[in-house]
Write a protein that holds these residues in place. Structure first.
Motif, PDB file in Angstrom:
ATOM      1  N   LEU A 238       0.850  -1.183   0.000  1.00 27.21           N
ATOM      2  CA  LEU A 238       0.000   0.000   0.000  1.00 27.21           C
ATOM      3  C   LEU A 238       0.889   1.237   0.000  1.00 27.21           C
ATOM      4  CD1 LEU A 238      -2.907   1.218   0.331  1.00 27.21           C
ATOM      5  CD2 LEU A 238      -2.430   1.292   2.778  1.00 27.21           C
ATOM      6  N   LEU A 239       0.655   2.134  -0.946  1.00 29.63           N
ATOM      7  CA  LEU A 239       1.371   3.404  -1.022  1.00 29.63           C
ATOM      8  C   LEU A 239       0.416   4.497  -0.563  1.00 29.63           C
ATOM      9  CD1 LEU A 239       2.977   2.889  -4.555  1.00 29.63           C
ATOM     10  CD2 LEU A 239       4.032   2.432  -2.320  1.00 29.63           C
ATOM     11  N   TYR A 240       0.633   4.993   0.664  1.00 29.75           N
ATOM     12  CA  TYR A 240      -0.241   6.031   1.216  1.00 29.75           C
ATOM     13  C   TYR A 240       0.363   7.386   0.869  1.00 29.75           C
ATOM     14  CZ  TYR A 240      -2.841   8.945   4.443  1.00 29.75           C
ATOM     15  OH  TYR A 240      -3.624   9.934   4.974  1.00 29.75           O
TER      16      TYR A 240
ATOM     17  N   LEU B 166      -3.221   4.843  -2.189  1.00 28.84           N
ATOM     18  CA  LEU B 166      -4.316   5.475  -1.446  1.00 28.84           C
ATOM     19  C   LEU B 166      -3.933   6.929  -1.214  1.00 28.84           C
ATOM     20  CD1 LEU B 166      -6.944   5.491   0.183  1.00 28.84           C
ATOM     21  CD2 LEU B 166      -5.643   4.685   2.159  1.00 28.84           C
ATOM     22  N   ALA B 167      -4.728   7.857  -1.743  1.00 27.73           N
ATOM     23  CA  ALA B 167      -4.379   9.278  -1.707  1.00 27.73           C
ATOM     24  C   ALA B 167      -5.274  10.050  -0.751  1.00 27.73           C
ATOM     25  CB  ALA B 167      -4.497   9.873  -3.109  1.00 27.73           C
TER      26      ALA B 167
ATOM     27  N   ILE C  81      -5.814   3.021  -7.930  1.00 29.49           N
ATOM     28  CA  ILE C  81      -5.572   4.293  -7.251  1.00 29.49           C
ATOM     29  C   ILE C  81      -6.869   4.685  -6.569  1.00 29.49           C
ATOM     30  CG2 ILE C  81      -4.909   6.715  -7.512  1.00 29.49           C
ATOM     31  CD1 ILE C  81      -3.462   5.882 -10.112  1.00 29.49           C
ATOM     32  N   TYR C  82      -6.823   4.883  -5.264  1.00 22.88           N
ATOM     33  CA  TYR C  82      -8.020   5.153  -4.481  1.00 22.88           C
ATOM     34  C   TYR C  82      -7.892   6.503  -3.775  1.00 22.88           C
ATOM     35  CZ  TYR C  82      -9.126   0.237  -5.191  1.00 22.88           C
ATOM     36  OH  TYR C  82      -9.401  -0.981  -5.762  1.00 22.88           O
ATOM     37  N   SER C  83      -8.990   7.230  -3.749  1.00 23.90           N
ATOM     38  CA  SER C  83      -9.080   8.477  -3.000  1.00 23.90           C
ATOM     39  C   SER C  83      -9.701   8.181  -1.640  1.00 23.90           C
ATOM     40  CB  SER C  83      -9.944   9.478  -3.771  1.00 23.90           C
ATOM     41  OG  SER C  83     -10.413  10.491  -2.921  1.00 23.90           O
ATOM     42  N   LEU C  84      -9.100   8.687  -0.577  1.00 24.58           N
ATOM     43  CA  LEU C  84      -9.589   8.389   0.768  1.00 24.58           C
ATOM     44  C   LEU C  84     -11.066   8.762   0.949  1.00 24.58           C
ATOM     45  CD1 LEU C  84      -7.672   8.724   4.076  1.00 24.58           C
ATOM     46  CD2 LEU C  84      -9.965   9.653   3.915  1.00 24.58           C
ATOM     47  N   PRO C  85     -11.510   9.963   0.562  1.00 22.82           N
ATOM     48  CA  PRO C  85     -12.936  10.270   0.781  1.00 22.82           C
ATOM     49  C   PRO C  85     -13.881   9.376  -0.010  1.00 22.82           C
ATOM     50  CG  PRO C  85     -11.855  12.009  -0.469  1.00 22.82           C
ATOM     51  CD  PRO C  85     -10.776  11.141   0.073  1.00 22.82           C
ATOM     52  N   LEU C  86     -13.453   8.869  -1.162  1.00 19.69           N
ATOM     53  CA  LEU C  86     -14.332   8.009  -1.948  1.00 19.69           C
ATOM     54  C   LEU C  86     -14.479   6.622  -1.322  1.00 19.69           C
ATOM     55  CD1 LEU C  86     -13.367   8.972  -5.608  1.00 19.69           C
ATOM     56  CD2 LEU C  86     -15.451   9.550  -4.368  1.00 19.69           C
ATOM     57  N   LEU C  87     -13.659   6.323  -0.314  1.00 20.34           N
ATOM     58  CA  LEU C  87     -13.814   5.069   0.426  1.00 20.34           C
ATOM     59  C   LEU C  87     -14.727   5.230   1.637  1.00 20.34           C
ATOM     60  CD1 LEU C  87     -10.150   3.678   0.391  1.00 20.34           C
ATOM     61  CD2 LEU C  87     -12.067   2.984  -1.038  1.00 20.34           C
ATOM     62  N   GLN C  88     -15.105   6.455   1.959  1.00 21.14           N
ATOM     63  CA  GLN C  88     -15.904   6.674   3.164  1.00 21.14           C
ATOM     64  C   GLN C  88     -17.295   6.039   3.114  1.00 21.14           C
ATOM     65  OE1 GLN C  88     -15.525  10.918   3.828  1.00 21.14           O
ATOM     66  NE2 GLN C  88     -13.722  10.607   5.097  1.00 21.14           N
ATOM     67  N   PRO C  89     -17.966   5.968   1.942  1.00 19.35           N
ATOM     68  CA  PRO C  89     -19.233   5.228   1.927  1.00 19.35           C
ATOM     69  C   PRO C  89     -19.088   3.779   2.386  1.00 19.35           C
ATOM     70  CG  PRO C  89     -19.075   6.607  -0.012  1.00 19.35           C
ATOM     71  CD  PRO C  89     -17.739   6.673   0.667  1.00 19.35           C
ATOM     72  N   LEU C  90     -17.983   3.133   1.998  1.00 21.59           N
ATOM     73  CA  LEU C  90     -17.722   1.763   2.455  1.00 21.59           C
ATOM     74  C   LEU C  90     -17.521   1.735   3.966  1.00 21.59           C
ATOM     75  CD1 LEU C  90     -17.087  -1.227   1.961  1.00 21.59           C
ATOM     76  CD2 LEU C  90     -14.734  -0.558   1.462  1.00 21.59           C
ATOM     77  N   LEU C  91     -16.810   2.742   4.496  1.00 23.19           N
ATOM     78  CA  LEU C  91     -16.559   2.792   5.938  1.00 23.19           C
ATOM     79  C   LEU C  91     -17.859   2.933   6.723  1.00 23.19           C
ATOM     80  CD1 LEU C  91     -14.678   2.972   8.397  1.00 23.19           C
ATOM     81  CD2 LEU C  91     -14.509   5.432   7.971  1.00 23.19           C
ATOM     82  N   ILE C  92     -18.740   3.838   6.309  1.00 22.67           N
ATOM     83  CA  ILE C  92     -19.959   4.027   7.108  1.00 22.67           C
ATOM     84  C   ILE C  92     -20.877   2.806   7.017  1.00 22.67           C
ATOM     85  CG2 ILE C  92     -19.821   6.545   6.907  1.00 22.67           C
ATOM     86  CD1 ILE C  92     -22.266   6.399   5.053  1.00 22.67           C
ATOM     87  N   ARG C  93     -20.802   2.062   5.900  1.00 20.68           N
ATOM     88  CA  ARG C  93     -21.570   0.810   5.844  1.00 20.68           C
ATOM     89  C   ARG C  93     -21.013  -0.210   6.831  1.00 20.68           C
ATOM     90  NH1 ARG C  93     -21.670   1.914   0.240  1.00 20.68           N
ATOM     91  NH2 ARG C  93     -20.008   0.424  -0.215  1.00 20.68           N
ATOM     92  N   LYS C  94     -19.704  -0.304   6.923  1.00 20.33           N
ATOM     93  CA  LYS C  94     -19.089  -1.232   7.864  1.00 20.33           C
ATOM     94  C   LYS C  94     -19.402  -0.850   9.314  1.00 20.33           C
ATOM     95  CE  LYS C  94     -15.182  -2.920   5.092  1.00 20.33           C
ATOM     96  NZ  LYS C  94     -15.399  -4.367   5.319  1.00 20.33           N
TER      97      LYS C  94
END
Length: 267
Positions: free
Chosen positions: A6-8, A53-54, A137-150
């Motif tokens: 993972l490249l943060y 992950l950006a 390539i992933y943007s951190l805010p675009l992963l937030q929907p997955l986080l709130i579901r979890k």
């Protein structure tokens, strides 16, 4: 056997992690533009599969309404709107927000772009020149929907505030989908500074949403704050419910357990 890495990436540097069995172990830190070291690192790890992950401020979001389309026509319309909205960006994407409940059933689409090309170019060029495997390539805010579901957050509308890289990420989600996100710098890393920033930035975001008519003036909304136990007391004392804005603290250790991470963050 391939190794996942993972490249943060943020605006100052990139930290590389080896990723095994839900555990991240740091592999090195690289300054922006340090192309020679980046190439050396990639060459030294020829059997690795990399994911970027950006978390950067140079990111744009725009909600658009498009006609009800499918297939190539839909892709062409979205590509044209991305080009119009983010003319010079090399990293763009879109996400469907669902169809409007009207006769025409127009579709709402979130257009997003990582607009700081110079931040990503050294890694993209090095990955290409070394023929390294890039999973995505992933943007951190675009992963937030997955986080709130979890985390089983089912609010119709909510704010989510998190701390990374001496900054606070503030996002607005509606029906489980990201609508808007921005990054604000923290003055210092103390619990008190973070608590004050949580309170002020949540209220600023609430007022911004009202000004954009994305939120009614009297419409209540909850700001979920991802907080480490060491800062909970300070955050609780500063983040007081008022003016239709309420606060809910999410304990980082409990969240990491629900997400099945093996190594919760130390701070």
């Amino acid at each position: 056997m391939f190794v996942r890495c993972l490249l943060y990436l943020n605006a100052q540097h990139t930290t590389a992690f080896r990723w095994r069995g839900g555990v991240l172990s740091e592999d090195g830190t690289f300054a922006v533009g340090d192309s020679d070291r980046i190439v050396e690192y990639l060459k030294a790890n020829p059997k690795s599969i990399f994911t970027i992950l950006a978390n950067v401020a140079d990111e744009g979001f725009q909600v658009e309404t498009i006609p009800f389309l499918r297939g190539a026509d839909r892709r062409a319309v979205i590509a044209r709107k991305l080009g119009q909205q983010f003319f010079n960006a090399i990293l763009t994407t879109s996400s469907s927000l669902g169809n409007e409940q009207s006769r025409r059933k127009n579709e709402r689409v979130l257009l997003a772009a990582l607009t700081g090309n110079e931040t990503f170019s050294p890694w993209l060029q090095a990955l290409a020149s070394t023929e390294a495997a890039l999973a995505g390539i992933y943007s951190l805010p675009l992963l937030q929907p997955l986080l709130i579901r979890k985390l089983d957050i089912a609010d119709e509308r909510c704010l989510l505030l998190t701390v990374q890289d001496q900054s606070i990420r503030q996002s607005y989600l509606e029906k489980g989908q990201l609508q808007f996100s921005r990054l604000s710098a923290l003055q210092d890393a103390s619990a008190g500074s973070m608590a004050r920033a949580f309170a002020s930035e949540a209220r600023k975001l609430q007022q911004y949403l009202i000004s954009q008519r994305l939120l009614g003036r009297q419409q209540p909304i909850t700001a979920y704050l991802l907080v480490h136990a060491s800062a909970r007391e300070a955050v609780t004392s500063h983040c007081v419910d008022r003016d239709n804005l309420s606060f809910a603290i999410l304990d980082i250790d409990q969240c990491t357990q629900r997400c099945r991470f093996r190594t919760p963050p130390p701070d």
